[in-house]
Design an enzyme around this catalytic site. Structure first.
Site, mmCIF file in Angstrom:
data_model
loop_
_atom_site.group_PDB
_atom_site.id
_atom_site.type_symbol
_atom_site.label_atom_id
_atom_site.label_comp_id
_atom_site.label_asym_id
_atom_site.label_seq_id
_atom_site.Cartn_x
_atom_site.Cartn_y
_atom_site.Cartn_z
ATOM 1 N N ASN A 46 -15.925 24.017 18.099
ATOM 2 C CA ASN A 46 -14.501 24.224 18.409
ATOM 3 C C ASN A 46 -14.203 25.346 19.392
ATOM 4 O OD1 ASN A 46 -15.206 26.032 16.368
ATOM 5 N ND2 ASN A 46 -13.185 26.025 15.453
ATOM 6 N N GLY A 88 -19.935 27.670 11.296
ATOM 7 C CA GLY A 88 -19.830 26.221 11.140
ATOM 8 C C GLY A 88 -19.302 25.880 9.769
ATOM 9 N N SER A 89 -19.631 24.689 9.314
ATOM 10 C CA SER A 89 -19.043 24.207 8.069
ATOM 11 C C SER A 89 -19.735 24.825 6.853
ATOM 12 C CB SER A 89 -19.140 22.684 8.007
ATOM 13 O OG SER A 89 -20.494 22.307 8.064
ATOM 14 N N GLU A 111 -20.239 32.470 8.973
ATOM 15 C CA GLU A 111 -18.804 32.367 9.298
ATOM 16 C C GLU A 111 -18.428 30.907 9.067
ATOM 17 O OE1 GLU A 111 -16.923 34.888 10.156
ATOM 18 O OE2 GLU A 111 -18.370 36.430 10.683
ATOM 19 N N LEU A 112 -17.805 30.626 7.912
ATOM 20 C CA LEU A 112 -17.621 29.228 7.501
ATOM 21 C C LEU A 112 -16.142 28.841 7.518
ATOM 22 C CD1 LEU A 112 -20.269 29.397 4.631
ATOM 23 C CD2 LEU A 112 -20.632 28.825 7.033
ATOM 24 N N CYS A 170 -10.892 27.556 12.564
ATOM 25 C CA CYS A 170 -11.252 27.891 11.187
ATOM 26 C C CYS A 170 -10.123 28.609 10.461
ATOM 27 C CB CYS A 170 -12.516 28.733 11.176
ATOM 28 S SG CYS A 170 -12.420 30.066 12.361
ATOM 29 N N GLU A 177 -10.795 21.659 3.359
ATOM 30 C CA GLU A 177 -10.505 22.111 4.722
ATOM 31 C C GLU A 177 -10.100 20.910 5.562
ATOM 32 O OE1 GLU A 177 -13.770 23.504 7.236
ATOM 33 O OE2 GLU A 177 -12.377 24.866 8.232
HETATM 34 P P1 NAD Z 1 -21.066 22.009 11.615
HETATM 35 O O1 NAD Z 1 -21.416 22.791 10.413
HETATM 36 O O2 NAD Z 1 -21.067 20.537 11.535
HETATM 37 O O3 NAD Z 1 -22.038 22.386 12.823
HETATM 38 C C1 NAD Z 1 -22.224 23.713 13.239
HETATM 39 C C2 NAD Z 1 -23.589 23.873 13.869
HETATM 40 O O4 NAD Z 1 -24.586 23.695 12.866
HETATM 41 C C3 NAD Z 1 -23.900 22.862 14.974
HETATM 42 O O5 NAD Z 1 -24.553 23.532 16.026
HETATM 43 C C4 NAD Z 1 -24.842 21.900 14.288
HETATM 44 O O6 NAD Z 1 -25.728 21.271 15.165
HETATM 45 C C5 NAD Z 1 -25.607 22.857 13.381
HETATM 46 N N1 NAD Z 1 -26.319 22.219 12.261
HETATM 47 C C6 NAD Z 1 -26.050 21.057 11.631
HETATM 48 N N2 NAD Z 1 -26.954 20.833 10.641
HETATM 49 C C7 NAD Z 1 -27.783 21.904 10.630
HETATM 50 C C8 NAD Z 1 -28.904 22.290 9.845
HETATM 51 N N3 NAD Z 1 -29.353 21.537 8.842
HETATM 52 N N4 NAD Z 1 -29.521 23.451 10.124
HETATM 53 C C9 NAD Z 1 -29.071 24.252 11.117
HETATM 54 N N5 NAD Z 1 -28.031 23.948 11.895
HETATM 55 C C10 NAD Z 1 -27.390 22.788 11.664
HETATM 56 O O7 NAD Z 1 -19.631 22.560 12.082
HETATM 57 P P2 NAD Z 1 -18.680 22.018 13.234
HETATM 58 O O8 NAD Z 1 -18.108 20.712 12.834
HETATM 59 O O9 NAD Z 1 -19.335 22.152 14.572
HETATM 60 O O10 NAD Z 1 -17.542 23.154 13.197
HETATM 61 C C11 NAD Z 1 -16.459 23.094 12.329
HETATM 62 C C12 NAD Z 1 -16.666 24.021 11.145
HETATM 63 O O11 NAD Z 1 -16.925 25.343 11.601
HETATM 64 C C13 NAD Z 1 -15.413 24.140 10.299
HETATM 65 O O12 NAD Z 1 -15.763 24.140 8.942
HETATM 66 C C14 NAD Z 1 -14.829 25.477 10.707
HETATM 67 O O13 NAD Z 1 -14.002 26.065 9.761
HETATM 68 C C15 NAD Z 1 -16.065 26.267 10.937
HETATM 69 N N6 NAD Z 1 -15.780 27.415 11.792
HETATM 70 C C16 NAD Z 1 -15.764 28.659 11.232
HETATM 71 C C17 NAD Z 1 -15.443 29.761 12.025
HETATM 72 C C18 NAD Z 1 -15.417 31.154 11.467
HETATM 73 O O14 NAD Z 1 -15.375 32.092 12.248
HETATM 74 N N7 NAD Z 1 -15.436 31.349 10.167
HETATM 75 C C19 NAD Z 1 -15.153 29.587 13.372
HETATM 76 C C20 NAD Z 1 -15.179 28.300 13.897
HETATM 77 C C21 NAD Z 1 -15.503 27.216 13.098
#
Ligand code: NAD
Length: 473
Positions: A149, A225-226, A245-246, A279, A373
């Site tokens: 994002n 990420g998530s 950072e989730l 997020c 979420e």
């Molecule tokens: P995601 O978790 O699907 O992917 C994030 C990253 O993780 C990607 O690069 C993906 O390739 C990688 N990934 C996937 N499986 C993995 C594994 N098994 N091992 C290691 N890496 C792996 O998230 P997304 O859909 O790209 O982003 C959205 C999520 O991110 C939302 O939940 C959002 O709230 C969160 N987010 C949090 C913040 C924060 O600062 N807290 C900021 C932005 C987004």
């Protein structure tokens, strides 16, 4: 584009298509890294970590500052890439580029002030004659994994502090949005970063994630990420430092004394930017029953006025979601709430990956649009009778990243600040507000560890204690 592994720009047999979320056209392709690439990247980073640790702080500062200047000079090019790969409006992309410039500049400054402190050991029994101080040293190899994002600024929030602290970084950008990260890598190298100081591996998380995060050569993982992927990484990582950072389902509390025009402006701004894929987006609007109807009346025209369309069109305020599948999911959650008795006040329509900015009122806390979420362009409005009830509702979540309150009453504002379980607390603005220098991070299952360059360099370094056992004279 190619990826950057062990000091070289390389290709791979398999490639990943990067799609424009607005029309599904192919923007570019990138290599699909395999386990051999992971191994080479980590071996390169081990060498790079030695080089980086020897690089003086002033040199690290100069590289990061130069990279910030190069990006600023290429703002339009970076903004266009962001819009093409992520789908956010051009205005939002330009803002993200300006923030990335800030983040790298702030990181560079931190390279100059990594310091320890003296420890007054003579205050301990048996400590007379001892002199101790701490040394702050880099972790070594940092793995940085980023979401789709904010494909530039969130990458800078990891790469900037990691390099400032003297680490080598292996970056794994999101598979949907790797182009800005590759361009950032180019810029850092152009700015003078040693060849092994960074690797940028483009690939699928489920294919290369475990190999990257489980490897013993890695001393620090920084992940955004998530929640579910974060949990998996924590399991696989073993004994190493981790920052998480989730996600979140951030709540806003609207008290009966709130300035409703201001609340409506803030909710329209913080609930829908980047099509709600932030997020800290406003998701749950907990509204006092004394002003419930008036608040909906103030909010509705503002949300209905948010124009959707091609994000490259300067008039577009809300672009597509990252994938049509995501827009379908949001549509389903809204329909499910409506079927359960909630009211769709505006929006509720979908065209491909574009979901119209939506307000859903009379939402009950157990509905998915409230308790999970959402990560989409809709807000869920729920009524409450007292501040205690509102705080209980806000805290009724596994997440705790950000929250907000609108009130003119200091007592209420302070009760909110003390009792709401979230890392970022906003008073009289929505939860989606961040300055890149501030400490930023969640409580509960929104993660742990802080970002913001000054705080992130602490997460990316280790403290050593050095003790001189001197005579007692
Ligand atoms: P995601 O978790 O699907 O992917 C994030 C990253 O993780 C990607 O690069 C993906 O390739 C990688 N990934 C996937 N499986 C993995 C594994 N098994 N091992 C290691 N890496 C792996 O998230 P997304 O859909 O790209 O982003 C959205 C999520 O991110 C939302 O939940 C959002 O709230 C969160 N987010 C949090 C913040 C924060 O600062 N807290 C900021 C932005 C987004």
């Amino acid at each position: 584009m190619r990826m950057y592994v062990a000091g070289q720009w390389v290709d791979a047999e398999k490639r990943i298509e990067v799609l424009n979320p607005y029309d599904g056209s192919v923007v570019d392709t990138v290599p699909r890294a395999d386990l051999g690439d992971v191994d080479r990247a980590l071996a390169g980073a081990v060498r790079g970590a030695k080089t980086m640790a020897r690089l003086p702080g002033y040199d690290r500062y100069r590289i990061l500052k130069r990279a910030a200047d190069l990006i600023e000079a290429r703002t339009e090019e970076f903004a266009r890439t962001l819009t093409l790969e992520e789908g956010k409006s051009l205005a939002e992309s330009r803002f993200e580029v300006s923030r990335a410039v800030q983040t790298l500049t702030l990181s560079g400054e931190e390279a100059k002030r990594l310091h320890g402190e003296t420890v007054p050991l003579d205050g301990a029994p048996g400590g007379a004659g001892k002199l101790a101080f701490t040394l702050r040293v880099p972790c070594g190899v940092v793995v940085a994994i980023t979401p789709f994002n904010f494909p530039l600024n969130l990458v800078c929030h990891k790469v900037g502090p990691a390099l400032a602290a003297g680490n080598a970084v292996v970056l794994k950008p999101a598979e949907d949005t790797p182009l800005s990260a590759i361009k950032l890598t180019e810029v850092l190298l152009e700015a003078g970063l040693p060849a092994d100081g960074i690797a940028c591996l483009t690939g699928l998380g489920e294919e290369i994630g475990d190999a990257l995060t489980g490897d013993r050569r890695v001393r620090k993982i920084t992940f955004t990420g998530s929640r579910d992927v974060g949990e998996r990484i924590c399991h696989v990582a073993g004994i190493k430092k981790v920052t998480m950072e989730l996600g979140s389902n951030s709540a806003v509390i609207v008290m009966p004394d709130a300035d409703l025009e201001k609340v409506a402006t803030a909710v329209a701004a913080t609930g829908y930017s980047n099509a709600g894929q932030v997020c800290i987006s406003t998701q749950r609007v907990l509204t006092s029953d004394r002003i419930y109807g008036d608040f909906l009346d103030a909010l509705t025209p503002r949300v209905a006025a948010l124009t959707t369309g091609n994000p490259l069109d300067e008039r577009t305020k809300v672009g597509p979601m990252i994938k049509e599948q995501e827009a379908i999911r949001v549509e389903e959650w809204v329909q499910e709430a409506a079927a359960g008795g909630a009211r769709v006040i505006t929006g509720g329509q979908r065209q491909g990956a574009i979901y119209a900015p939506t307000i859903v009122a009379d939402v009950r806390p157990e509905m998915r649009i409230s308790c999970d979420e959402l990560f989409g362009p809709a807000v869920a409005v729920t009524r409450f009778e007292s501040l205690d009830e509102a705080i209980a509702l806000a805290n009724d979540s596994i997440y705790g990243l950000a929250a907000a309150i609108f009130t003119e009453n200091l007592e209420w504002a302070m009760q909110f600040a003390r009792e709401v379980e979230a890392g970022n607390l906003m008073i009289n603005w929505g939860p989606q507000w961040r300055a890149d220098l501030m400490p930023y991070g969640g409580l509960k299952e929104s993660g742990f560890g802080k970002e913001g360059p000054r705080y992130a360099v602490e997460e990316m370094t280790e403290l050593k204690l050095v003790c001189f056992h001197l005579g007692t004279r």
